[in-house]
Design a protein around this motif. Sequence first.
Motif, PDB file in Angstrom:
ATOM      1  N   LEU A  39      -3.629   0.623  -3.405  1.00 45.14           N
ATOM      2  CA  LEU A  39      -2.999  -0.686  -3.554  1.00 45.14           C
ATOM      3  C   LEU A  39      -2.133  -0.629  -4.811  1.00 45.14           C
ATOM      4  O   LEU A  39      -2.636  -0.387  -5.903  1.00 45.14           O
ATOM      5  CB  LEU A  39      -4.056  -1.783  -3.661  1.00 45.14           C
TER       6      LEU A  39
ATOM      7  N   MET B  80       2.786 -10.113  -1.233  1.00 49.90           N
ATOM      8  CA  MET B  80       1.321 -10.049  -1.264  1.00 49.90           C
ATOM      9  C   MET B  80       0.698 -11.312  -0.696  1.00 49.90           C
ATOM     10  O   MET B  80       1.103 -12.437  -1.029  1.00 49.90           O
ATOM     11  CB  MET B  80       0.825  -9.817  -2.688  1.00 49.90           C
ATOM     12  N   THR B  81      -0.290 -11.137   0.164  1.00 52.83           N
ATOM     13  CA  THR B  81      -1.017 -12.256   0.755  1.00 52.83           C
ATOM     14  C   THR B  81      -2.236 -12.589  -0.103  1.00 52.83           C
ATOM     15  O   THR B  81      -2.632 -11.815  -0.989  1.00 52.83           O
ATOM     16  CB  THR B  81      -1.489 -11.908   2.170  1.00 52.83           C
TER      17      THR B  81
ATOM     18  N   GLU C 235      -8.335  -8.598  -2.586  1.00 53.45           N
ATOM     19  CA  GLU C 235      -8.692  -7.177  -2.582  1.00 53.45           C
ATOM     20  C   GLU C 235      -8.315  -6.541  -3.913  1.00 53.45           C
ATOM     21  O   GLU C 235      -9.099  -5.786  -4.498  1.00 53.45           O
ATOM     22  CB  GLU C 235      -7.988  -6.460  -1.432  1.00 53.45           C
TER      23      GLU C 235
ATOM     24  N   ARG D  49      -5.273 -12.556   0.922  1.00 50.78           N
ATOM     25  CA  ARG D  49      -6.297 -11.558   1.224  1.00 50.78           C
ATOM     26  C   ARG D  49      -6.066 -10.300   0.398  1.00 50.78           C
ATOM     27  O   ARG D  49      -7.005  -9.734  -0.185  1.00 50.78           O
ATOM     28  CB  ARG D  49      -6.279 -11.214   2.716  1.00 50.78           C
ATOM     29  N   GLU D  50      -4.820  -9.853   0.333  1.00 49.17           N
ATOM     30  CA  GLU D  50      -4.507  -8.671  -0.465  1.00 49.17           C
ATOM     31  C   GLU D  50      -4.708  -8.933  -1.947  1.00 49.17           C
ATOM     32  O   GLU D  50      -5.143  -8.047  -2.699  1.00 49.17           O
ATOM     33  CB  GLU D  50      -3.069  -8.226  -0.183  1.00 49.17           C
TER      34      GLU D  50
ATOM     35  N   TYR E 214       0.816  -1.215   0.000  1.00 50.29           N
ATOM     36  CA  TYR E 214       0.000   0.000   0.000  1.00 50.29           C
ATOM     37  C   TYR E 214       0.851   1.267   0.000  1.00 50.29           C
ATOM     38  O   TYR E 214       1.928   1.319   0.592  1.00 50.29           O
ATOM     39  CB  TYR E 214      -0.920   0.027   1.226  1.00 50.29           C
TER      40      TYR E 214
END
Length: 438
Positions: free
Chosen positions: A54, A418-419, A425, A421-422, A44
């Motif tokens: 992002l 990066m996960t 997103e 979840r990300e 971010y």
Amino acid sequence: MTHADPESPVARPTPVSAQDVGNVLDHYYYLPDKLRVVAGEGVYLYSDDGRRYLDCSAGTFNLSLGYAHPEIVETVREQAANLIHVTSKFQTGPLNDLVAKLAEVSPPNLTRVHLKSASGSDANEGAVKIAQAHTGKSDVVTLFRGHLGQTLAMIGASGAAFRRTPFPSMLPGVVHVPDPHCLRCFYKQERATCGLLCVERINDFIDYASTGRVACVVLEPISGNGGNVVPPDGYLQALKDLCEERGIILVFDEIQTGFGRTGQMFAADHFGVAPHMMTFGKGLGGSGMPIAGILTEDRLTGVAGHHINSTFGGNVLAAAAAVKTIEVIGRPGFLENVRAVGAHVTARLRELAAKVPFVQEVRGVGLMIGIDIVDRTGRPDARLTNHLAELGLEQGLLLRTSLYGHGNVLKVRPALIMTMREADEMCDLLERLFLSVA
């Protein structure tokens, strides 16, 4: 730091009046984007008005570990207190450690490390000089869509006429050949029956379009700025075979593909093909430290340092960050996560492609992904590609396009940390963006 922290620099940016900003902008050679950023964390970026973005492009694909990675920050802080830079004629602990690390993780035939390059352009030009010095030949073969740097020589060696138009002086003896772009095959072939004509025909270019004195072939294993073109299976091995048959040095420009971007340490590892030389940069800096260099076979040593050195090459501070970057990328599970997240993002984007008429293809390896944008007739649509990037900024996405805005590919290359979840997103935001213009 969190977005909601009232003590953070994001929540309390330094006040800048409109008049102050105007005065500063008057002095820029060319105007930067209106976005004024004040902090970054992970994937971010934060602006002075408190908005969070992002970053789909990891800066300029150089923030492999994202913004302000805590281990890089601490490493830089500790090293800066001792030594920031010294002439590269001397040894230092960070440089010795980095040379050892690079020799350890590179393809086994690449045993020599040159770190006295200050940028990727510098490294690529150095590789060409090494090839010319060792072969006694002059010509350089590159790809139509290749992007090798910003020096006059590397602009000349890169593809795309618009990059060369303003400049009368170019590297002589450059031969541009078609990319292995199966979606838009130069030879109008189908992969199942083409016999890798895009490699075979390079022989014709050498025989009829060069001086007959080719020193090297230089290419990105996956094109970066040229549109994220992934070569078909067998292409790079066939190209290496051609080079060895003709006594030509094969150079992989891994400035964008190296250090985990493909889910392997190098694209050479992903494709199982070791070049004779490799250039690197960008992601090795972890969270943005500038560093670049060259890996070569032992037989290619001996070019005098004054031909391929740079004042800020071998910077000690950057080397310390690079050692930590390689350590982080090499930890158990890191590259596996890049591959898993990359596969997940690619699958989601291909699902999205089926919902909109303007995406012709989603292609990539690991977290080096391109979205091919076309018009209603199926032709590349640079206008729409740029429009999507502009709308993305309004919706909290930082996107970059191919060929400096002349291309039709949106480049999705977030930080390697990066996960899932990300990733979801990011894909949710991309879906909202694409459906808003469908």
